[in-house]
Motif scaffolding. Sequence first.
Motif, PDB file in Angstrom:
ATOM      1  N   UNK A  43      -8.200   0.568 -14.882  1.00 47.77           N
ATOM      2  CA  UNK A  43      -9.504   0.505 -14.510  1.00 47.77           C
ATOM      3  C   UNK A  43      -9.475   0.328 -13.121  1.00 47.77           C
ATOM      4  N   UNK A  44      -8.396   0.140 -12.522  1.00 45.55           N
ATOM      5  CA  UNK A  44      -8.400  -0.523 -11.168  1.00 45.55           C
ATOM      6  C   UNK A  44      -8.767  -1.783 -10.772  1.00 45.55           C
ATOM      7  N   UNK A  45      -8.812  -2.566 -11.723  1.00 43.81           N
ATOM      8  CA  UNK A  45      -9.222  -3.903 -11.694  1.00 43.81           C
ATOM      9  C   UNK A  45      -8.077  -4.735 -11.448  1.00 43.81           C
ATOM     10  N   UNK A  46      -8.245  -6.209 -11.105  1.00 41.29           N
ATOM     11  CA  UNK A  46      -7.039  -7.014 -11.137  1.00 41.29           C
ATOM     12  C   UNK A  46      -6.077  -7.046 -12.287  1.00 41.29           C
ATOM     13  N   UNK A  47      -4.884  -7.035 -12.047  1.00 45.03           N
ATOM     14  CA  UNK A  47      -3.915  -6.886 -12.950  1.00 45.03           C
ATOM     15  C   UNK A  47      -2.622  -6.262 -12.689  1.00 45.03           C
ATOM     16  N   UNK A  48      -2.069  -6.280 -11.462  1.00 40.49           N
ATOM     17  CA  UNK A  48      -0.846  -5.540 -11.009  1.00 40.49           C
ATOM     18  C   UNK A  48       0.394  -6.587 -10.899  1.00 40.49           C
ATOM     19  N   UNK A  49       1.359  -5.780 -11.292  1.00 38.43           N
ATOM     20  CA  UNK A  49       2.713  -6.689 -11.506  1.00 38.43           C
ATOM     21  C   UNK A  49       3.810  -5.624 -11.012  1.00 38.43           C
ATOM     22  N   UNK A  50       4.762  -6.087 -10.265  1.00 43.27           N
ATOM     23  CA  UNK A  50       5.985  -5.194 -10.118  1.00 43.27           C
ATOM     24  C   UNK A  50       7.239  -6.150 -10.115  1.00 43.27           C
ATOM     25  N   UNK A  51       8.163  -5.449 -10.827  1.00 50.57           N
ATOM     26  CA  UNK A  51       9.452  -6.238 -11.163  1.00 50.57           C
ATOM     27  C   UNK A  51      10.538  -5.490 -10.903  1.00 50.57           C
ATOM     28  N   UNK A  52      11.563  -5.897 -10.282  1.00 43.82           N
ATOM     29  CA  UNK A  52      12.679  -4.500 -10.033  1.00 43.82           C
ATOM     30  C   UNK A  52      14.200  -5.460  -9.901  1.00 43.82           C
ATOM     31  N   UNK A  53      15.085  -4.553 -10.071  1.00 46.96           N
ATOM     32  CA  UNK A  53      16.545  -5.143  -9.805  1.00 46.96           C
ATOM     33  C   UNK A  53      16.926  -4.549  -8.761  1.00 46.96           C
ATOM     34  N   UNK A  54      16.321  -3.645  -7.829  1.00 40.95           N
ATOM     35  CA  UNK A  54      16.928  -3.308  -6.618  1.00 40.95           C
ATOM     36  C   UNK A  54      17.887  -4.256  -5.815  1.00 40.95           C
ATOM     37  N   UNK A  55      18.646  -3.700  -5.405  1.00 36.34           N
ATOM     38  CA  UNK A  55      19.699  -4.755  -4.649  1.00 36.34           C
ATOM     39  C   UNK A  55      20.589  -5.493  -5.055  1.00 36.34           C
ATOM     40  N   UNK A  56      20.409  -5.669  -6.480  1.00 37.39           N
ATOM     41  CA  UNK A  56      21.394  -6.664  -7.220  1.00 37.39           C
ATOM     42  C   UNK A  56      22.149  -5.866  -8.392  1.00 37.39           C
ATOM     43  N   UNK A  57      23.546  -6.292  -8.416  1.00 33.63           N
ATOM     44  CA  UNK A  57      24.248  -5.533  -9.322  1.00 33.63           C
ATOM     45  C   UNK A  57      24.071  -6.093 -10.940  1.00 33.63           C
ATOM     46  N   UNK A  58      24.333  -5.032 -11.733  1.00 30.79           N
ATOM     47  CA  UNK A  58      23.984  -5.317 -13.237  1.00 30.79           C
ATOM     48  C   UNK A  58      25.379  -6.329 -13.598  1.00 30.79           C
ATOM     49  N   UNK A  59      24.990  -7.055 -14.401  1.00 33.02           N
ATOM     50  CA  UNK A  59      23.771  -7.310 -15.099  1.00 33.02           C
ATOM     51  C   UNK A  59      22.967  -8.162 -14.649  1.00 33.02           C
ATOM     52  N   UNK A  60      21.397  -7.719 -14.201  1.00 31.94           N
ATOM     53  CA  UNK A  60      20.542  -8.513 -13.734  1.00 31.94           C
ATOM     54  C   UNK A  60      19.191  -8.542 -14.343  1.00 31.94           C
ATOM     55  N   UNK A  61      18.810 -10.066 -14.432  1.00 30.67           N
ATOM     56  CA  UNK A  61      17.388  -9.989 -15.115  1.00 30.67           C
ATOM     57  C   UNK A  61      16.658 -11.184 -14.124  1.00 30.67           C
TER      58      UNK A  61
END
Length: 96
Positions: A43-61
């Motif tokens: 609904x466009x309210x607060x509640x945004x998250x972004x997680x990324x593994x960009x720029x890291x070699x696997x295995x990455x957590x």
Amino acid sequence: MLAGFADWNADPNDEPSAPGDALQVRDILGDGWGIEAEAEAQVGGPGYRKATSRGHAAYYRPGWKTGNIKEGTPITVSVCAVQGEKEQCGSAYGLA
């Protein structure tokens, strides 16, 4: 073959390592692609998250991306395999 995935955890569990209203990605295949996920309130309210593994070699957590979202808020989680400007995405729906 599984290349990676995203975890959305609406409510904390008994483990301190799994907080509530939290998003995390895991890149488990060393194929040159990363995993990126976004969780947004529908609904466009607060509640945004972004997680990324960009720029890291696997295995990455990376750690959990957290913050309080009002209980019961509808959430859309988009998960993408990313490589440079290329991406292949899908979405899922849930609640905070």
